[in-house]
Design a protein around this motif. Structure first.
Motif, PDB file in Angstrom:
ATOM      1  N   VAL A   1      54.993  78.419  56.257  1.00  0.00           N
ATOM      2  CA  VAL A   1      55.172  79.544  57.524  1.00  0.00           C
ATOM      3  C   VAL A   1      54.188  78.830  58.188  1.00  0.00           C
ATOM      4  O   VAL A   1      53.263  78.456  57.583  1.00  0.00           O
ATOM      5  CB  VAL A   1      54.805  80.742  57.490  1.00  0.00           C
TER       6      VAL A   1
ATOM      7  N   LEU B   1      61.562  82.353  48.581  1.00  0.00           N
ATOM      8  CA  LEU B   1      61.042  83.016  50.100  1.00  0.00           C
ATOM      9  C   LEU B   1      61.705  84.008  50.701  1.00  0.00           C
ATOM     10  O   LEU B   1      62.384  84.242  50.267  1.00  0.00           O
ATOM     11  CB  LEU B   1      61.966  81.834  51.214  1.00  0.00           C
TER      12      LEU B   1
ATOM     13  N   VAL C   1      57.022  87.064  53.529  1.00  0.00           N
ATOM     14  CA  VAL C   1      56.939  86.899  55.099  1.00  0.00           C
ATOM     15  C   VAL C   1      57.446  88.630  55.427  1.00  0.00           C
ATOM     16  O   VAL C   1      58.341  88.395  55.345  1.00  0.00           O
ATOM     17  CB  VAL C   1      57.937  85.634  55.987  1.00  0.00           C
TER      18      VAL C   1
ATOM     19  N   GLY D   1      53.279  84.901  55.392  1.00  0.00           N
ATOM     20  CA  GLY D   1      52.971  84.657  56.272  1.00  0.00           C
ATOM     21  C   GLY D   1      52.057  85.681  57.030  1.00  0.00           C
ATOM     22  O   GLY D   1      51.269  86.279  56.558  1.00  0.00           O
TER      23      GLY D   1
ATOM     24  N   VAL E   1      59.091  79.404  60.198  1.00  0.00           N
ATOM     25  CA  VAL E   1      59.428  79.348  58.892  1.00  0.00           C
ATOM     26  C   VAL E   1      60.585  78.515  58.542  1.00  0.00           C
ATOM     27  O   VAL E   1      61.688  78.307  59.125  1.00  0.00           O
ATOM     28  CB  VAL E   1      59.696  80.522  58.748  1.00  0.00           C
TER      29      VAL E   1
END
Length: 145
Positions: free
Chosen positions: A13, A28, A76, A123, A131
């Protein structure tokens, strides 16, 4: 709490052109806190993610967890997972938690994963992030707690 998991061979990211988080093999994890979610739900979500058996064992069967595989997590924030697309052409996001609570719950998920011994990168909450990932499989799974 909602999360979209993508099994990856690598993910990163960037914010304002600067790398702020990256991992090799692992997950992720796009995380969304919903209205009225609690810290207990965030911790439950993190535990479910850590133990979800979606990594291949020696025979290629999805039988190993993030904990078993030794993989990392790139967490994230993603409020758009709260999108309501049932009416009109513009998604509504009113089901998402307010930013202050959303940040706290997002950080709780990341911290709880790290507390289980998983290497965690993150993130930047509220930032315009870029990303990138290499989806492994591809394996993409929706999880709610």
């Amino acid at each position: 709490m909602r999360a979209l998991l993508q099994r990856v061979t690598e993910a990163a990211v960037h914010v304002d052109g600067k790398l702020i988080g990256e991992i090799g093999p692992g997950l992720l994890i796009l995380v969304c806190a919903m209205q009225d979610d609690s810290k207990a739900q965030a911790e439950k979500l993190a535990t479910r993610i850590a133990k979800l058996r979606i990594f291949p064992d020696e025979t290629g069967k999805m039988n190993r967890s993030l904990l078993d595989s030794g993989g990392a997590a790139l967490v994230v924030s993603q409020f758009t997972l709260a999108a309501d697309t049932t009416r009109g052409n513009r998604p509504g996001f009113s089901a998402a938690a307010p930013p202050k609570e959303g940040r706290t719950l997002y950080e709780t998920v990341a911290a709880h994963l790290a507390g289980q011994g998983i290497a965690v990168a993150t993130g930047q909450f509220g930032a315009d992030m870029k990303v990138s990932l290499v989806n492994d499989g591809p394996v993409t799974i929706w999880v709610e707690a």
